[in-house]
Scaffold this motif. Structure first.
Motif, PDB file in Angstrom:
ATOM      1  N   ASN A   1       0.817  -1.234   0.000  1.00  0.00           N
ATOM      2  CA  ASN A   1       0.000   0.000   0.000  1.00  0.00           C
ATOM      3  C   ASN A   1       0.848   1.281   0.000  1.00  0.00           C
ATOM      4  O   ASN A   1       0.459   2.283   0.580  1.00  0.00           O
ATOM      5  CB  ASN A   1      -0.938   0.020   1.219  1.00  0.00           C
TER       6      ASN A   1
ATOM      7  N   MET B   1     -15.717  11.069   9.615  1.00  0.00           N
ATOM      8  CA  MET B   1     -15.133  10.199  10.646  1.00  0.00           C
ATOM      9  C   MET B   1     -15.932  10.293  11.950  1.00  0.00           C
ATOM     10  O   MET B   1     -16.215   9.288  12.590  1.00  0.00           O
ATOM     11  CB  MET B   1     -13.687  10.614  10.934  1.00  0.00           C
TER      12      MET B   1
ATOM     13  N   LEU C   1     -19.304   7.511  14.394  1.00  0.00           N
ATOM     14  CA  LEU C   1     -19.494   7.204  15.812  1.00  0.00           C
ATOM     15  C   LEU C   1     -20.922   6.737  16.104  1.00  0.00           C
ATOM     16  O   LEU C   1     -21.142   5.851  16.927  1.00  0.00           O
ATOM     17  CB  LEU C   1     -19.161   8.453  16.641  1.00  0.00           C
TER      18      LEU C   1
ATOM     19  N   TYR D   1     -21.157   3.148  15.225  1.00  0.00           N
ATOM     20  CA  TYR D   1     -20.350   2.351  16.145  1.00  0.00           C
ATOM     21  C   TYR D   1     -21.013   2.268  17.528  1.00  0.00           C
ATOM     22  O   TYR D   1     -20.938   1.241  18.192  1.00  0.00           O
ATOM     23  CB  TYR D   1     -18.944   2.937  16.262  1.00  0.00           C
TER      24      TYR D   1
ATOM     25  N   ARG E   1     -23.985  -5.058  21.465  1.00  0.00           N
ATOM     26  CA  ARG E   1     -23.163  -6.065  22.151  1.00  0.00           C
ATOM     27  C   ARG E   1     -23.306  -5.958  23.670  1.00  0.00           C
ATOM     28  O   ARG E   1     -23.397  -6.949  24.381  1.00  0.00           O
ATOM     29  CB  ARG E   1     -21.695  -5.875  21.765  1.00  0.00           C
ATOM     30  N   ALA E   2     -23.316  -4.697  24.153  1.00  0.00           N
ATOM     31  CA  ALA E   2     -23.314  -4.492  25.608  1.00  0.00           C
ATOM     32  C   ALA E   2     -24.646  -4.853  26.249  1.00  0.00           C
ATOM     33  O   ALA E   2     -24.689  -5.307  27.390  1.00  0.00           O
ATOM     34  CB  ALA E   2     -22.983  -3.042  25.924  1.00  0.00           C
TER      35      ALA E   2
ATOM     36  N   VAL F   1      -7.500   9.327  13.953  1.00  0.00           N
ATOM     37  CA  VAL F   1      -8.338   8.116  13.996  1.00  0.00           C
ATOM     38  C   VAL F   1      -8.322   7.426  12.638  1.00  0.00           C
ATOM     39  O   VAL F   1      -8.161   6.197  12.552  1.00  0.00           O
ATOM     40  CB  VAL F   1      -9.797   8.480  14.385  1.00  0.00           C
ATOM     41  N   ALA F   2      -8.475   8.220  11.579  1.00  0.00           N
ATOM     42  CA  ALA F   2      -8.484   7.644  10.227  1.00  0.00           C
ATOM     43  C   ALA F   2      -7.165   6.926   9.966  1.00  0.00           C
ATOM     44  O   ALA F   2      -7.143   5.811   9.417  1.00  0.00           O
ATOM     45  CB  ALA F   2      -8.720   8.746   9.195  1.00  0.00           C
TER      46      ALA F   2
ATOM     47  N   ASN G   1      -6.961   3.717  12.224  1.00  0.00           N
ATOM     48  CA  ASN G   1      -7.910   2.711  11.724  1.00  0.00           C
ATOM     49  C   ASN G   1      -7.402   2.092  10.420  1.00  0.00           C
ATOM     50  O   ASN G   1      -7.553   0.891  10.185  1.00  0.00           O
ATOM     51  CB  ASN G   1      -9.289   3.338  11.508  1.00  0.00           C
TER      52      ASN G   1
ATOM     53  N   ARG H   1      -5.150  -2.489   7.453  1.00  0.00           N
ATOM     54  CA  ARG H   1      -4.137  -2.933   6.477  1.00  0.00           C
ATOM     55  C   ARG H   1      -3.136  -3.903   7.103  1.00  0.00           C
ATOM     56  O   ARG H   1      -2.861  -4.960   6.564  1.00  0.00           O
ATOM     57  CB  ARG H   1      -3.399  -1.724   5.907  1.00  0.00           C
ATOM     58  N   GLU H   2      -2.592  -3.509   8.267  1.00  0.00           N
ATOM     59  CA  GLU H   2      -1.518  -4.313   8.879  1.00  0.00           C
ATOM     60  C   GLU H   2      -2.071  -5.447   9.739  1.00  0.00           C
ATOM     61  O   GLU H   2      -1.349  -6.369  10.074  1.00  0.00           O
ATOM     62  CB  GLU H   2      -0.621  -3.426   9.755  1.00  0.00           C
TER      63      GLU H   2
ATOM     64  N   LEU I   1     -14.231   4.974  20.841  1.00  0.00           N
ATOM     65  CA  LEU I   1     -15.060   3.908  20.269  1.00  0.00           C
ATOM     66  C   LEU I   1     -14.684   3.646  18.813  1.00  0.00           C
ATOM     67  O   LEU I   1     -14.697   2.502  18.358  1.00  0.00           O
ATOM     68  CB  LEU I   1     -16.542   4.273  20.393  1.00  0.00           C
ATOM     69  N   LEU I   2     -14.331   4.721  18.082  1.00  0.00           N
ATOM     70  CA  LEU I   2     -13.942   4.547  16.674  1.00  0.00           C
ATOM     71  C   LEU I   2     -12.717   3.638  16.573  1.00  0.00           C
ATOM     72  O   LEU I   2     -12.637   2.776  15.699  1.00  0.00           O
ATOM     73  CB  LEU I   2     -13.631   5.902  16.036  1.00  0.00           C
TER      74      LEU I   2
ATOM     75  N   GLU J   1     -13.674  -0.121  18.182  1.00  0.00           N
ATOM     76  CA  GLU J   1     -14.611  -0.903  17.355  1.00  0.00           C
ATOM     77  C   GLU J   1     -13.914  -1.388  16.084  1.00  0.00           C
ATOM     78  O   GLU J   1     -14.113  -2.519  15.662  1.00  0.00           O
ATOM     79  CB  GLU J   1     -15.828  -0.030  17.034  1.00  0.00           C
ATOM     80  N   THR J   2     -13.081  -0.539  15.504  1.00  0.00           N
ATOM     81  CA  THR J   2     -12.336  -0.966  14.315  1.00  0.00           C
ATOM     82  C   THR J   2     -11.366  -2.090  14.689  1.00  0.00           C
ATOM     83  O   THR J   2     -11.220  -3.070  13.947  1.00  0.00           O
ATOM     84  CB  THR J   2     -11.551   0.227  13.712  1.00  0.00           C
TER      85      THR J   2
ATOM     86  N   SER K   1     -11.751  -4.185  17.063  1.00  0.00           N
ATOM     87  CA  SER K   1     -12.568  -5.372  17.290  1.00  0.00           C
ATOM     88  C   SER K   1     -12.916  -6.047  15.957  1.00  0.00           C
ATOM     89  O   SER K   1     -12.869  -7.274  15.829  1.00  0.00           O
ATOM     90  CB  SER K   1     -13.829  -4.953  18.038  1.00  0.00           C
ATOM     91  N   LEU K   2     -13.236  -5.221  14.957  1.00  0.00           N
ATOM     92  CA  LEU K   2     -13.566  -5.759  13.630  1.00  0.00           C
ATOM     93  C   LEU K   2     -12.357  -6.441  12.983  1.00  0.00           C
ATOM     94  O   LEU K   2     -12.508  -7.400  12.247  1.00  0.00           O
ATOM     95  CB  LEU K   2     -14.061  -4.630  12.714  1.00  0.00           C
TER      96      LEU K   2
ATOM     97  N   PHE L   1     -17.236   2.756  26.584  1.00  0.00           N
ATOM     98  CA  PHE L   1     -16.945   2.359  25.200  1.00  0.00           C
ATOM     99  C   PHE L   1     -15.841   1.307  25.167  1.00  0.00           C
ATOM    100  O   PHE L   1     -15.911   0.323  24.424  1.00  0.00           O
ATOM    101  CB  PHE L   1     -16.528   3.568  24.361  1.00  0.00           C
TER     102      PHE L   1
ATOM    103  N   THR M   1     -17.091  -2.111  26.538  1.00  0.00           N
ATOM    104  CA  THR M   1     -17.943  -2.897  25.632  1.00  0.00           C
ATOM    105  C   THR M   1     -17.175  -3.468  24.444  1.00  0.00           C
ATOM    106  O   THR M   1     -17.562  -4.496  23.913  1.00  0.00           O
ATOM    107  CB  THR M   1     -19.106  -2.047  25.091  1.00  0.00           C
ATOM    108  N   THR M   2     -16.095  -2.799  24.025  1.00  0.00           N
ATOM    109  CA  THR M   2     -15.444  -3.250  22.792  1.00  0.00           C
ATOM    110  C   THR M   2     -14.095  -3.940  23.006  1.00  0.00           C
ATOM    111  O   THR M   2     -13.619  -4.609  22.095  1.00  0.00           O
ATOM    112  CB  THR M   2     -15.225  -2.062  21.828  1.00  0.00           C
TER     113      THR M   2
END
Lengths: 214, 437
Positions: free
Chosen positions: A68, A118, A122, A125, A132-133, B310-311, B314, B319-320, B336-337, B340-341, B343-344, B361, B364-365
């Motif tokens: 990339n 971005m 939220l 999310y 989930r919680a 964040v971007a 994430n 990618r990695e 959370l951003l 959650e990412t 977690s995904l 947040f 939960t994640t």
């Protein structure tokens, strides 16, 4: 020497700032302001190191053709293009920071919408995290689910329509059990900060100097 | 060559500044050239007409009409830097027709007056002078005051000029913070007491914290999978204690990572945090005996912009695909951003923050969350150094004192309701009184 001098600076500065809190005199305030004025100056110089780091990492990626690597151009080009457009590019050719200019256009119509996008993620999310919680897998999770339902319904008009006790109960949950738990955490945080500061000021914690010791 | 990359932005900045300076000079020349000589106009200057401040029109003698206010009392404000005065004035005997009062101030012996406050009729007649940064009160200066009653048309009816009874001066001790000083002394004493106990070799029990115990396991997982470890030291600056706590944990994580020879990625939002994190990781690799394994690109600065950061992080996660993500430090809306990412992406996640609003947040994640003070305790848990453990026990002792106070306040509050005793009421009020006056 490499360690002693920074430790001495921290010891003197730390004790000075602690004592300063109890002295309202203008001399004490001047010393405090003098110290805090250094922060933005140091930060400005550190930013040069930061930009150097960003440039180095992405230049290496491009040079090595790492996975990339094309994205690295998307970092480096705007990083150097935006200041050029804002500060150097002739105004007659759309330069400068004020509208109408290319810089202003890119900031208003590219950077701000991307940031807003971005942030708006939220909402989705939060929905997935809440899903989930709030799964009632155990007794405690069920209590959490019920409390969440009451608080959420208490915040919206439909809650009041369902029953006038909804907003009251929601508010009670927020004001008492919720606030009590928050304060307990904040109290622990306060003592944690105090202990960490003392450890740093008196040289018990030295990791910030680099390394973790034995 | 690797170390020379810093030259690129330095050269860029020098080039930018030079160009900017040149552009500004050119603009100035252009502006000068753009005005034809015959259009140059001179401002009319009259030597004998100088602008006079409005306040100078104050009549020297008191006017007749509305009754002016009476005596002005000026006191030095306690517990300040000497830049505030407490001013109060007596209302006139007859306040009929008075709309407001205007308070003027000048340095004793000077000519010009400054309007420092307007008090509406019926409002309290005591105020603190020195709040307005435009008209600061200087320590050790003698001031004069004059107050005018104002009618609805704006006409002013002045009272006598009065010299302040006191000059402002700063205090060398804030008497309202005595309780804080006592509490600090007790807490510091306790922490030092436990430092010493720990140093003397007294064994102390530490309650196990799942999140800290999982750190080794999480790094081991990344090693087995051959994937990197991602460590985010929060988004705050170095002045935040949570960031410092995070950097101390980073040193220990980096040492483990160096021993296991697992790749590490540390993206930073703050440039100063970046420099400290880089030094910390480099030193950890050195102490692990693997300085050659240290990758200078592993600790890097991303951006100071919150959502751009964040971007970036994430993107790295997707990618990695790091096997382990650490989010330790101060976080805001991005918590959370990020989590959650992560977690995904299927990573094992360990978070820790003292931001109360972000804790739900992370809980939960993430797989493990260090709640509040556990973040500060992590370094001691990982290092197992006696003094660090002593500090933890000192914290616990402090908390025990607070719990005792809260329980006693609750008990006395209930007793006060039941028995209505003066002593119990005094004790209840004393225990519930604020620590900072």
């Amino acid at each position: 020497m490499k360690r002693t001098v920074p430790l001495l600076i921290v010891l003197v500065g730390g004790i000075l700032m602690m004592v300063q809190y109890f002295i309202p005199h203008q001399v004490s305030q001047s010393i405090f302001n003098y110290y805090t004025d250094w922060a933005p100056i140091v930060s400005s110089f550190a930013l040069i190191l930061g930009i150097g780091s960003l440039t180095r990492v992405h230049a290496h990626k491009i040079r090595r053709k790492a996975d990339n690597w094309q994205y690295s151009w998307a970092v480096l080009i705007p990083l150097y293009l935006m200041p050029v457009l804002g500060l150097i590019w002739p105004k007659s050719m759309g330069g400068g920071m004020d509208a109408p200019s290319i810089f202003h256009f890119m900031y208003m119509y590219i950077q701000i919408p991307i940031q807003a996008t971005m942030f708006s993620l939220l909402a989705f999310y939060i929905a997935s995290a809440a899903f989930r919680a709030f799964r009632a897998k155990s007794a405690l999770a069920t209590v959490l689910l019920l409390a969440a339902v009451v608080v959420m319904l208490g915040q919206v008009p439909i809650g009041e329509l369902l029953g006038s006790w909804f907003p009251k109960l929601g508010l009670w949950i927020l004001r008492y059990p919720n606030l009590a738990a928050k304060r307990a955490i904040m109290l622990g945080v306060g003592f944690g900060m105090l202990a960490t500061n003392l450890k740093i000021i008196f040289g018990v914690e030295r990791n910030w100097l680099g390394g973790v010791g034995k | 060559m690797r170390n020379c990359w810093i030259g690129v932005p330095v050269l860029g900045i020098v080039f930018l500044l030079t160009s900017l300076s040149w552009a500004q000079q050119s603009d100035a020349v252009d502006r000068d050239m753009s005005v034809p000589p015959d259009e140059v106009t001179e401002k009319p200057v009259a030597d004998d007409v100088a602008l006079q401040p409005v306040a100078e029109r104050i009549p020297v003698e008191p006017s007749r009409g509305l009754a002016p206010p009476g005596a002005i009392m000026v006191k030095n404000k306690e517990n300040d830097a000497g830049d505030q005065l407490v001013v109060s004035f007596e209302l006139p005997a007859d306040t009929t027709g008075i709309f407001a009062y205007r308070i003027y101030r000048r340095v004793s012996g000077e000519k010009d007056w400054d309007l420092v406050k307007v008090v509406a009729a019926g409002e309290p007649t005591e105020f603190i002078d020195g709040y307005d940064p435009e008209f600061p009160v200087m320590p050790g200066t003698l001031y004069e005051y004059r107050i005018a009653s104002v009618d609805p048309e704006g006409n002013e009816y002045f009272g006598e000029i009065q010299v302040a009874q006191e000059t402002p001066h700063g205090e060398w001790y804030h008497t309202g913070k005595t309780k804080v000083l006592i509490a600090c002394a007790i807490f510091m004493g306790l922490i030092f007491f436990y430092f010493n106990r720990a140093q003397r070799g007294v064994k102390m029990y530490l309650r196990p914290i799942a999140g800290i115990e999982a750190i080794d396991e999480a790094i081991g997982r990344a090693t087995e999978m051959g994937k990197p470890v991602l460590y985010v030291p929060g988004l705050s600056d170095i002045a935040d204690v949570a960031t410092i706590a995070s950097l101390t944990i980073l040193g220990r994580v980096a040492k483990k990572v160096a021993e296991y020879q697992t790749p590490l990625m540390v993206p930073n939002r703050d440039p100063i945090v970046y420099t400290v994190a880089e030094e910390s990781v480099k030193q950890a690799y050195l102490e692990a005996g693997r300085p050659d394994a240290y990758d200078p690109d592993s600790v890097f600065f991303l951006t100071t912009s919150q959502f751009a950061f964040v971007a970036g992080v994430n993107g790295i996660m997707m990618r990695e695909k790091p096997a382990t993500n650490f989010y330790l430090g101060m976080f805001w809306a991005e918590s959370l951003l990020l989590a959650e990412t992560g977690s995904l992406s299927g990573a094992i996640q360990i978070a820790g923050t003292d931001a109360v609003t972000q804790l739900p947040f992370f809980i939960t994640t993430c797989d493990y969350t260090l709640i509040g003070e556990e973040l500060y305790a992590a370094s001691a848990y990982l290092g197992q150094e006696p003094k660090q453990i002593g500090a933890l026990k000192g914290q616990d002792a402090c908390k025990a004192i607070i719990i005792t106070f809260i329980t006693a306040a609750l008990a006395f509050g209930v007793l006060d309701l039941l028995f209505k005793s003066d002593l119990v009421e005094w004790l209840s009020n004393f225990l519930a009184s604020p620590i900072v006056e």
